[in-house]
Design a protein around this motif. Structure first.
Motif, PDB file in Angstrom:
ATOM      1  N   LEU A 225      67.263  96.708 112.618  1.00 16.57           N
ATOM      2  CA  LEU A 225      67.086  95.775 113.226  1.00 16.57           C
ATOM      3  C   LEU A 225      65.987  95.470 113.667  1.00 16.57           C
ATOM      4  N   SER A 226      65.566  94.348 114.580  1.00 20.59           N
ATOM      5  CA  SER A 226      64.213  93.946 114.703  1.00 20.59           C
ATOM      6  C   SER A 226      64.022  93.513 116.009  1.00 20.59           C
ATOM      7  N   ILE A 227      62.841  93.288 116.940  1.00 14.82           N
ATOM      8  CA  ILE A 227      63.257  93.529 118.530  1.00 14.82           C
ATOM      9  C   ILE A 227      62.973  91.762 118.655  1.00 14.82           C
ATOM     10  N   GLN A 228      62.594  90.819 118.208  1.00 15.21           N
ATOM     11  CA  GLN A 228      62.652  89.704 118.146  1.00 15.21           C
ATOM     12  C   GLN A 228      61.830  88.380 116.845  1.00 15.21           C
ATOM     13  N   ASN A 229      63.002  87.797 116.834  1.00 14.86           N
ATOM     14  CA  ASN A 229      62.966  87.031 116.191  1.00 14.86           C
ATOM     15  C   ASN A 229      61.244  85.663 116.171  1.00 14.86           C
ATOM     16  N   GLU A 230      60.471  85.623 114.903  1.00 15.88           N
ATOM     17  CA  GLU A 230      59.203  84.675 115.638  1.00 15.88           C
ATOM     18  C   GLU A 230      58.922  85.462 117.010  1.00 15.88           C
ATOM     19  N   PRO A 231      58.072  86.294 117.320  1.00 17.03           N
ATOM     20  CA  PRO A 231      57.361  86.845 118.674  1.00 17.03           C
ATOM     21  C   PRO A 231      56.853  85.868 119.439  1.00 17.03           C
ATOM     22  N   GLN A 232      55.767  85.302 118.369  1.00 19.89           N
ATOM     23  CA  GLN A 232      55.193  84.676 118.584  1.00 19.89           C
ATOM     24  C   GLN A 232      55.305  82.993 118.667  1.00 19.89           C
ATOM     25  N   ASN A 233      56.286  82.213 118.898  1.00 17.97           N
ATOM     26  CA  ASN A 233      56.896  81.089 118.572  1.00 17.97           C
ATOM     27  C   ASN A 233      57.271  81.167 120.204  1.00 17.97           C
ATOM     28  N   ARG A 234      55.853  80.175 120.363  1.00 18.50           N
ATOM     29  CA  ARG A 234      56.238  80.448 121.925  1.00 18.50           C
ATOM     30  C   ARG A 234      56.836  79.147 122.200  1.00 18.50           C
ATOM     31  N   LYS A 235      57.053  77.812 121.363  1.00 21.44           N
ATOM     32  CA  LYS A 235      57.811  76.767 122.088  1.00 21.44           C
ATOM     33  C   LYS A 235      58.659  76.063 120.861  1.00 21.44           C
ATOM     34  N   PRO A 236      60.234  77.010 121.014  1.00 22.94           N
ATOM     35  CA  PRO A 236      60.588  77.007 120.075  1.00 22.94           C
ATOM     36  C   PRO A 236      61.979  75.609 120.661  1.00 22.94           C
ATOM     37  N   SER A 237      61.927  74.586 118.953  1.00 26.40           N
ATOM     38  CA  SER A 237      62.440  73.560 119.693  1.00 26.40           C
ATOM     39  C   SER A 237      64.118  73.171 120.255  1.00 26.40           C
ATOM     40  N   ALA A 238      64.459  73.209 121.449  1.00 24.35           N
ATOM     41  CA  ALA A 238      65.646  73.332 121.931  1.00 24.35           C
ATOM     42  C   ALA A 238      66.702  74.359 121.168  1.00 24.35           C
ATOM     43  N   TYR A 239      65.968  75.750 121.281  1.00 22.26           N
ATOM     44  CA  TYR A 239      66.549  76.305 121.205  1.00 22.26           C
ATOM     45  C   TYR A 239      66.448  77.812 120.948  1.00 22.26           C
ATOM     46  N   PRO A 240      67.478  79.565 121.100  1.00 18.56           N
ATOM     47  CA  PRO A 240      66.736  80.568 121.969  1.00 18.56           C
ATOM     48  C   PRO A 240      64.739  81.328 121.037  1.00 18.56           C
ATOM     49  N   GLY A 241      64.135  82.027 121.905  1.00 17.16           N
ATOM     50  CA  GLY A 241      63.028  82.206 121.125  1.00 17.16           C
ATOM     51  C   GLY A 241      62.399  82.759 123.000  1.00 17.16           C
ATOM     52  N   THR A 242      61.594  83.857 122.328  1.00 20.13           N
ATOM     53  CA  THR A 242      61.160  84.899 123.747  1.00 20.13           C
ATOM     54  C   THR A 242      59.347  85.049 122.676  1.00 20.13           C
ATOM     55  N   ASP A 243      58.854  84.345 123.885  1.00 20.11           N
ATOM     56  CA  ASP A 243      57.128  84.829 123.533  1.00 20.11           C
ATOM     57  C   ASP A 243      57.421  86.818 123.952  1.00 20.11           C
ATOM     58  N   LEU A 244      56.575  87.029 123.041  1.00 19.23           N
ATOM     59  CA  LEU A 244      56.817  88.769 123.035  1.00 19.23           C
ATOM     60  C   LEU A 244      55.293  89.328 122.362  1.00 19.23           C
ATOM     61  N   PRO A 245      54.680  89.580 123.600  1.00 20.38           N
ATOM     62  CA  PRO A 245      53.326  90.663 123.110  1.00 20.38           C
ATOM     63  C   PRO A 245      53.451  91.390 122.182  1.00 20.38           C
ATOM     64  N   VAL A 246      52.275  91.792 121.846  1.00 17.44           N
ATOM     65  CA  VAL A 246      52.760  93.474 121.235  1.00 17.44           C
ATOM     66  C   VAL A 246      53.365  94.757 122.213  1.00 17.44           C
ATOM     67  N   ARG A 247      52.354  94.535 123.421  1.00 17.18           N
ATOM     68  CA  ARG A 247      52.878  95.287 124.104  1.00 17.18           C
ATOM     69  C   ARG A 247      54.122  95.380 124.681  1.00 17.18           C
ATOM     70  N   GLN A 248      54.386  94.505 125.030  1.00 16.47           N
ATOM     71  CA  GLN A 248      55.951  94.081 125.133  1.00 16.47           C
ATOM     72  C   GLN A 248      57.004  94.073 124.468  1.00 16.47           C
ATOM     73  N   GLU A 249      56.417  93.924 122.977  1.00 15.82           N
ATOM     74  CA  GLU A 249      57.861  94.385 121.671  1.00 15.82           C
ATOM     75  C   GLU A 249      57.365  96.443 121.715  1.00 15.82           C
ATOM     76  N   ALA A 250      55.611  96.878 121.696  1.00 18.51           N
ATOM     77  CA  ALA A 250      56.369  97.759 122.117  1.00 18.51           C
ATOM     78  C   ALA A 250      56.982  98.376 122.854  1.00 18.51           C
ATOM     79  N   ALA A 251      56.857  98.222 124.373  1.00 11.50           N
ATOM     80  CA  ALA A 251      57.676  98.824 124.988  1.00 11.50           C
ATOM     81  C   ALA A 251      58.763  99.071 125.167  1.00 11.50           C
ATOM     82  N   VAL A 252      59.637  98.062 124.416  1.00 12.09           N
ATOM     83  CA  VAL A 252      61.353  97.938 124.502  1.00 12.09           C
ATOM     84  C   VAL A 252      61.382  98.705 123.208  1.00 12.09           C
TER      85      VAL A 252
END
Length: 631
Positions: A225-252
């Motif tokens: 299980l990974s936490i987020q697909n492509e956590p640095q892809n901040r501007k996905p082209s009309a599809y789901p995505g999330t900007d997840l910095p290291v500190r937030q991924e570590a918190a999750v």
């Protein structure tokens, strides 16, 4: 070719992997499967060949069963929502036939790893993007009372269950493209971040655990299980995505780790799940004043959350596979998994161009490039798409799958089917990558590239890619036995054989050794990388020499001089001298050679320095990809 030692005939004595050396070892059959870029052969089983005693004059791929690397988890793709939709357009009989081609280890290629989206991705056949806990705008569901995987029960889960029936060794990874919108800034699945609130981190962790539990109850246990697909892809082209910095991924992960360990101990957490290097577009989209975190996986593994992380997942869309080795060297106790790469094409490319280009790039970069750089898996993106590259909702419109549904209702196999198939059909989960010399590069240098694996049952699978457009002749050696083969230009081959009784010496590790030529650094001679080449830059003449410093005195019984694919550039004559102080030398062997790989037997010799001197004369340069020593 072996050259005799000075003085009395000297026999090399080494321990066999399977017992004492036999005077006349049994013939070992090698089975051969080939795929060519012109589609003339597609995982075509050719006539077998056999090992024979002795060396070859050709470029020689040396397989070393005593040198081991990572354990493999599997190879495959993703049954996305789009892939499921495409497969359900087929009649039940055709769908079953297609699934067998994909997952059956005998009738098909035995796909052994699937990476499944947790909720919607860009490859979604639905009219709207979704997660498993969607609520009206402005509402929340911290109790996760609305959680449901009913959407996946329609098509995705039945396919996953059938895939596991066809291949019980199949492993499943899960990756979300976005948390539910109510957990995010902007209240949208497209873009934004997790709300910076411990209650949200906890809710998201519980959401992921509920997903794992629900899939397990549905007959599809989740292995990774990974936490987020492509956590640095901040501007996905009309599809789901999330900007997840290291500190937030570590918190999750900190919230998720203990919960997951209790609920599903088999499920390993993978971090990052993004490109080998941070994409320039992701750097440019970094909010003002924030760190672009180009060292994201390093930072993540330095946090306290690292104790819950099994390793790092990588994608192919920026950088190259060598970055996996860099991370492995920094965190050797953490695993590396390669988890996404999609074939793609230009708007005017023809099907033959698409097939050839995808086959050759994926062969050298993914099939071999990732596995030679510690990847425990090789996973493409969609397992099935239609002829338009869809359906999709935003994102890529030129992506290709392992199989394609054509307008006439037929299902064709794409290049990715064969690059994955050359792995998944022959390299079983639990296999260990073993040593093999490789002369090609992921950037293309026209040489032969290889990777070798020992399966749990003791059989060996060797994958070879001829990067050149012309046929290449070569040999494969295991200890004192070898076979020869010619591989068409651009093609892929998998060679398999059972346990051998060949004498296999143990290679002396040279990680700390240095090499020099007339006092100048020549580290490429001891870097265990057949794609790096030292060359004399002058015709061969007596007196040219190279030298290896082992740092401290060690005992060895064999020296191998590998000239790789530089045909004719082997030392036509050589002598081997050793020293303990770098000043006083004694000659221990010498002779002539006509082989690209010259193996010189010695009496048991203990020394710190080894010097190989050219004694022959030839118009060719003297080229060496590696100098290897064996105990």
């Amino acid at each position: 070719m072996r050259t005799p030692a000075f003085g009395a005939a000297l026999a090399l004595t080494v321990a066999s992997l399977t017992g004492p050396a036999q005077a006349h070892p049994p013939t070992t059959q090698v089975d051969v499967w080939v795929t060519t870029p012109d589609r003339a052969e597609l995982l075509h089983e050719r006539a077998p060949v056999s090992f024979h005693r002795g060396a070859s004059e050709r470029t020689t791929i040396t397989v070393d069963p005593r040198t081991t690397y990572q354990t493999m988890d599997g190879f495959g793709a993703s049954i996305t929502d789009s892939s499921a939709s495409v497969l359900y357009r087929l009649s039940p009989a055709d769908r079953e036939q297609t699934l067998r081609k994909l997952f059956d280890p005998r009738a098909g290629i035995g796909v052994s790893f699937l990476r499944q989206p947790v909720g919607s991705s860009d490859f979604t056949a639905a009219a709207e993007h979704y997660t498993y806990d969607d609520v009206p705008a402005g509402q929340t569901d911290f109790g996760l009372k609305r959680f449901s995987i009913a959407h996946d029960e329609q098509q995705v889960l039945p396919l996953l269950r059938r895939a596991k029936q066809l291949n019980p060794a199949l492993k499943v990874m899960a990756t979300p493209w976005s948390p539910p919108a109510w957990m995010k800034t902007g209240d949208s699945l497209v873009g934004g971040r997790l709300k910076d609130d411990p209650k949200v981190y906890d809710a998201y962790a519980r959401y992921l655990v509920k997903f794992v539990q629900a899939y397990t109850r549905a007959g599809v246990p989740v292995d990774f299980l990974s936490i987020q697909n492509e956590p640095q892809n901040r501007k996905p082209s009309a599809y789901p995505g999330t900007d997840l910095p290291v500190r937030q991924e570590a918190a999750v992960i900190t919230a998720l780790g203990p919960l997951l360990q209790k609920a599903s101990p088999r499920t390993k957490i993978l971090g990052y799940d993004h490109n080998w290097t941070t994409h320039p577009g992701d750097i440019a989209s970094t909010p003002p004043g924030e760190d672009p975190e180009t060292d994201y996986p390093y930072k993540l593994l330095q946090t306290s959350a690292a104790k819950w992380i099994a390793g790092t997942a990588y994608h192919c869309y920026s950088g190259d596979p060598s970055k996996q080795t860099d991370l492995h060297n920094a965190f050797p106790s953490k695993g590396i998994w390669f988890t996404e790469c999609s074939g793609s094409h230009g708007p005017n490319d023809t099907p033959p161009q698409i097939f050839r280009g995808t086959l050759t790039w994926h062969a050298r970069t993914l099939m071999l490039g990732t596995t030679r750089n510690w990847a425990k898996s090789v996973v493409n993106w969609n397992i099935a798409l239609d002829s338009t590259g869809g359906p999709h909702l935003g994102g890529c419109d030129t992506c290709t799958g392992l199989v394609t549904l054509q307008p006439d209702g037929s299902v064709s196999t794409d290049a990715e089917y064969y690059t994955i198939g050359h792995l998944s059909k022959f390299v079983k989960p639990g296999a260990v990558r073993i040593g093999s010399t490789s002369y090609g590069t992921t950037g293309w240098n026209g040489q032969l590239m290889s990777a070798a694996f020992r399966n749990p049952d003791g059989t060996t699978a060797l994958l070879v890619h001829n990067e050149n457009d012309e046929p290449r002749s070569f040999a494969v050696a295991v200890g004192d036995r070898s076979f020869e083969y010619e591989l068409p230009g651009g093609s892929i081959a998998t060679y398999t054989w059972g346990r051998t009784s060949a004498d296999v010496p143990r290679e002396l590790p040279l990680e700390s050794a240095t090499a020099s030529v007339n006092g100048a650094d020549a580290g490429m001679l001891v870097d265990a990388d057949g794609s790096t080449v030292w060359q004399s830059k002058a015709p061969q003449a007596p007196g040219q020499w190279v030298q290896v410093d082992l740092v401290k005195a060690q005992t060895f019984r064999q020296v191998a001089l590998d000239s790789g694919g530089n045909i004719g550039d082997h030392a036509h004559g050589q002598s081997v001298a050793v020293s303990n102080d770098g000043s006083s030398w004694r000659t221990v062997a010498g002779g002539t050679s006509n082989s690209q790989l010259t193996t010189i037997d010695l009496p048991p010799t203990r020394a710190r320095y080894v010097r190989i001197t050219q004694t022959g004369t030839a118009g060719n340069w003297w080229s060496l990809t590696d100098v290897r020593l064996y105990r």
